[in-house]
Design an enzyme around this catalytic site. Structure first.
Site, short mmCIF file in Angstrom:
data_model
loop_
_atom_site.label_atom_id
_atom_site.label_comp_id
_atom_site.label_asym_id
_atom_site.label_seq_id
_atom_site.Cartn_x
_atom_site.Cartn_y
_atom_site.Cartn_z
N CYS A 120 15.51 -23.00 67.07
CA CYS A 120 15.43 -24.05 66.03
C CYS A 120 14.20 -24.95 66.16
O CYS A 120 13.83 -25.63 65.21
CB CYS A 120 16.69 -24.90 66.06
SG CYS A 120 18.17 -23.89 65.98
N HIS A 259 15.63 -31.13 62.33
CA HIS A 259 16.31 -29.84 62.26
C HIS A 259 17.74 -30.11 61.82
O HIS A 259 18.39 -31.04 62.32
CB HIS A 259 16.30 -29.17 63.63
CG HIS A 259 17.23 -28.00 63.70
ND1 HIS A 259 17.17 -26.98 62.79
CD2 HIS A 259 18.26 -27.73 64.53
CE1 HIS A 259 18.12 -26.11 63.07
NE2 HIS A 259 18.80 -26.54 64.12
N ASN A 290 22.54 -24.41 58.89
CA ASN A 290 21.54 -24.35 59.95
C ASN A 290 20.76 -23.04 59.83
O ASN A 290 21.32 -21.96 60.03
CB ASN A 290 22.27 -24.43 61.31
CG ASN A 290 21.33 -24.39 62.50
OD1 ASN A 290 20.14 -24.06 62.36
ND2 ASN A 290 21.84 -24.69 63.67
N1 COA Z 1 37.54 -24.27 60.94
C1 COA Z 1 38.65 -24.88 61.41
N2 COA Z 1 38.81 -25.18 62.70
C2 COA Z 1 37.82 -24.87 63.55
C3 COA Z 1 36.64 -24.24 63.12
C4 COA Z 1 36.54 -23.93 61.76
N3 COA Z 1 35.44 -23.35 61.23
N4 COA Z 1 35.83 -24.05 64.20
C5 COA Z 1 36.47 -24.56 65.26
N5 COA Z 1 37.68 -25.04 64.87
C6 COA Z 1 38.71 -25.68 65.68
C7 COA Z 1 38.64 -25.27 67.14
O1 COA Z 1 39.30 -24.06 67.34
C8 COA Z 1 39.31 -26.45 67.79
O2 COA Z 1 40.70 -26.26 67.69
P1 COA Z 1 41.66 -26.66 68.92
O3 COA Z 1 41.46 -28.15 69.10
O4 COA Z 1 43.00 -26.29 68.40
O5 COA Z 1 41.19 -25.85 70.07
C9 COA Z 1 38.94 -27.64 66.91
O6 COA Z 1 38.50 -27.09 65.66
C10 COA Z 1 37.84 -28.50 67.48
O7 COA Z 1 36.79 -27.66 67.91
P2 COA Z 1 35.47 -28.26 68.52
O8 COA Z 1 34.58 -27.13 68.92
O9 COA Z 1 35.79 -29.31 69.52
O10 COA Z 1 34.89 -28.98 67.21
P3 COA Z 1 33.64 -29.89 67.10
O11 COA Z 1 33.99 -31.17 66.52
O12 COA Z 1 32.82 -29.89 68.36
O13 COA Z 1 32.78 -29.13 66.01
C11 COA Z 1 30.85 -27.74 65.88
C12 COA Z 1 32.32 -27.84 66.25
C13 COA Z 1 30.38 -26.35 66.21
C14 COA Z 1 30.72 -28.01 64.41
C15 COA Z 1 30.07 -28.80 66.70
O14 COA Z 1 30.42 -28.72 68.05
C16 COA Z 1 28.59 -28.65 66.59
O15 COA Z 1 28.02 -28.75 65.52
N6 COA Z 1 27.92 -28.46 67.74
C17 COA Z 1 26.49 -28.34 67.80
C18 COA Z 1 26.10 -27.03 67.33
C19 COA Z 1 24.65 -26.88 67.22
O16 COA Z 1 23.96 -27.83 67.00
N7 COA Z 1 24.20 -25.67 67.36
C20 COA Z 1 22.90 -25.26 67.11
C21 COA Z 1 21.89 -25.96 67.87
S1 COA Z 1 20.42 -25.74 67.06
#
Ligand code: COA
Length: 333
Positions: A120, A259, A290
Site C-alpha cells: 500500500c 492510503h 482498499n
Molecule cells: N462481516 C461480519 N462480521 C465480521 C466480518 C464481516 N465481513 N469480518 C469479521 N467479522 C467478525 C469477526 O469474526 C469477529 O467476530 P467474533 O467477535 O464473533 O469473533 C468480529 O467481527 C470482530 O472482528 P475484528 O477482526 O475484531 O473486527 P475489527 O473491528 O478489527 O474490524 C477489520 C476488522 C479488518 C475491518 C479491521 O481490523 C481493519 O480494518 N484492520 C486493518 C486492516 C488494514 O488496514 N489492512 C491493510 C493494511 S494496508
C-alpha cells in the site's frame, strides 16, 4: 552535476491519471457471497462498494489506462518518458515485470522499467525514487504507476478480508517544476512484522503446488486487529516525520491524502495529527475500498480533479501497508 544544482532542483507531479474498472461490487452483493452485512462493512470500514476488474483485464491493463491519462494530463507523449516505475503486489506474473509489460503496451521500447513491491505504500516509495532520479539529472520525466488487481489475490470465502479490497490504478508523471513541488519525504519499514499481512505461497518459500492451492495459500491473509493499531501509529508518525523538518503543523496542511484502508484508521490518524477530518482528510474509501498501492494514487488524482487541491496548497500523502512499510510526502502544489 554539482551538489548545489541537485539540491536546488524542484521536482513535482506534472500530470495525473486514474483508471477504475467498470464493475461495481456493492456490500449488498457481498452479502450473497459470505456471511456479512452492509451495516457491518460500512460501520467497521467505511466501504460501500469497490471496483472489480474483468477476468481478462490484467494489472498492466489497468496501469496502461491510468498512465495514458497521466501522460496526456502532463501534456506529454509516451516517448517523452525516460523511466517507468510500477508499484504493485499483484503483477501480471512474477516475471517479466509489469513495468516492462506496460512499457511494451505504451510502445516506448528501450527506456528502463521496473516494478517495486511495497504494497500500500508503493505510490509513495515510487514518487520518492522518481524524485531522486530527476534531481540527479538522470531522467527528465518519470512515470510512476500504482496498479492493483487485488481481486486476484482475495479469498472470496474469507469474510474478514474479502470485504476490504478493490481493483484500480493511478499514475503520476514527475518532472522539474519552477515553484513548489516535493518538499519532504519520509519512508519506513519493519520486516519483522511481515507475517501480519502476507500471501504465503507462490514464491520460493512455498512454490505453487496442489497442496498450496488446496490450503488457499495463494490469497492474502491478514491479522486485521493488530494491523489496525500499527497503521494508526505509523501513519501518524510518518506524517510528523515528513512535516516537522519543514516546521509545518496540522493547520499548515491544506489536505491530507491518505492510503484508504479503513475510515476508522484515518479518523484516528487525523485526531493524532490534530486536524479536522471533515475539512482536511480526503476520503474515497466508500467507492473503492482498499486498492493497495493504487489507493493513494487514485485519491490524489480525484482530489485534484475535484479542485480539493489548488495551486499553492500544501498537501500530505500518507500510507501504510504490508511489509510492513509506510511513508509520507509533503508537496506544495
Ligand atoms: N462481516 C461480519 N462480521 C465480521 C466480518 C464481516 N465481513 N469480518 C469479521 N467479522 C467478525 C469477526 O469474526 C469477529 O467476530 P467474533 O467477535 O464473533 O469473533 C468480529 O467481527 C470482530 O472482528 P475484528 O477482526 O475484531 O473486527 P475489527 O473491528 O478489527 O474490524 C477489520 C476488522 C479488518 C475491518 C479491521 O481490523 C481493519 O480494518 N484492520 C486493518 C486492516 C488494514 O488496514 N489492512 C491493510 C493494511 S494496508
Amino acid at each position: 552535476m554539482f551538489k548545489e544544482e541537485i539540491l536546488e532542483k524542484k521536482v513535482g507531479i506534472i500530470g495525473l491519471g486514474k483508471y477504475l474498472p467498470e464493475k461495481r461490487l456493492t456490500n449488498k452483493d457481498i452479502e450473497k457471497i459470505v456471511d456479512t452485512t452492509d451495516e457491518w462493512i460500512t460501520e467497521r470500514t467505511g466501504i460501500k462498494e469497490r471496483r472489480i476488474a474483468r477476468e481478462d483485464e490484467t494489472t498492466s491493463d489497468l496501469a496502461v489506462n491510468a498512465a495514458k491519462r497521466a501522460i496526456e494530463n502532463a501534456k506529454l507523449k509516451p516517448e517523452d518518458i525516460g523511466l517507468i516505475i510500477v508499484a504493485t503486489i499483484t503483477p501480471d506474473m512474477f516475471f517479466p515485470s509489469t513495468a516492462c509489460i506496460v512499457q511494451s503496451k505504451l510502445n516506448v521500447n528501450h527506456i528502463p522499467a521496473f516494478d517495486i513491491s511495497v504494497a500500500c505504500s508503493g505510490f509513495i516509495y515510487g514518487i520518492a525514487i522518481a524524485e531522486q532520479f530527476i534531481k540527479s539529472g538522470a531522467y527528465k520525466h518519470i512515470l510512476v504507476i500504482a496498479a492493483e488487481k487485488m481481486s486476484s489475490v482475495t479469498d472470496w470465502t474469507d469474510r474478514s478480508t474479502c470485504v476490504l479490497m478493490g481493483d484500480g490504478a493511478g499514475a503520476a508523471v514527475l518532472g522539474e517544476v519552477e515553484e513548489g513541488g516535493i518538499l519532504s519525504i519520509y519512508l519506513g519499514a519493519d520486516g519483522s512484522k511481515g507475517n501480519l499481512l502476507e500471501m504465503p505461497a507462490g514464491g520460493s518459500r512455498l512454490p505453487a503446488s496442489a497442496s498450496t492451492v488446496e490450503k488457499r495459500l495463494h490469497f492474502l491473509r491478514m491479522e486485521g486487529n493488530i494491523l489496525f493499531k500499527h497503521a494508526v501509529k505509523v501513519m501518524a508518525e510518518a506524517a510528523l516525520k515528513a512535516t516537522e523538518p519543514l516546521g509545518l503543523k496540522g493547520d499548515d496542511i491544506n489536505l491530507v491524502i491518505p492510503h484508504q484502508a479503513n475510515i476508522r484508521i484515518l479518523n484516528a490518524v487525523a485526531k493524532r495529527m490534530g486536524i479536522d477530518p471533515e475539512e482536511k482528510l480526503y476520503l474515497n474509501i466508500d467507492k473503492y475500498g482498499n486498492m493497495s498501492s493504487a489507493s493513494s494514487a487514485v485519491a490524489l488524482t480525484e482530489a485534484v480533479e475535484q479542485h480539493r487541491v489548488k495551486k499553492g496548497d500544501t498537501i500530505l500523502l500518507d500510507a501504510f501497508g504490508a511489509g510492513l512499510t509506510w511513508g509520507a510526502i509533503v508537496i506544495k502544489w
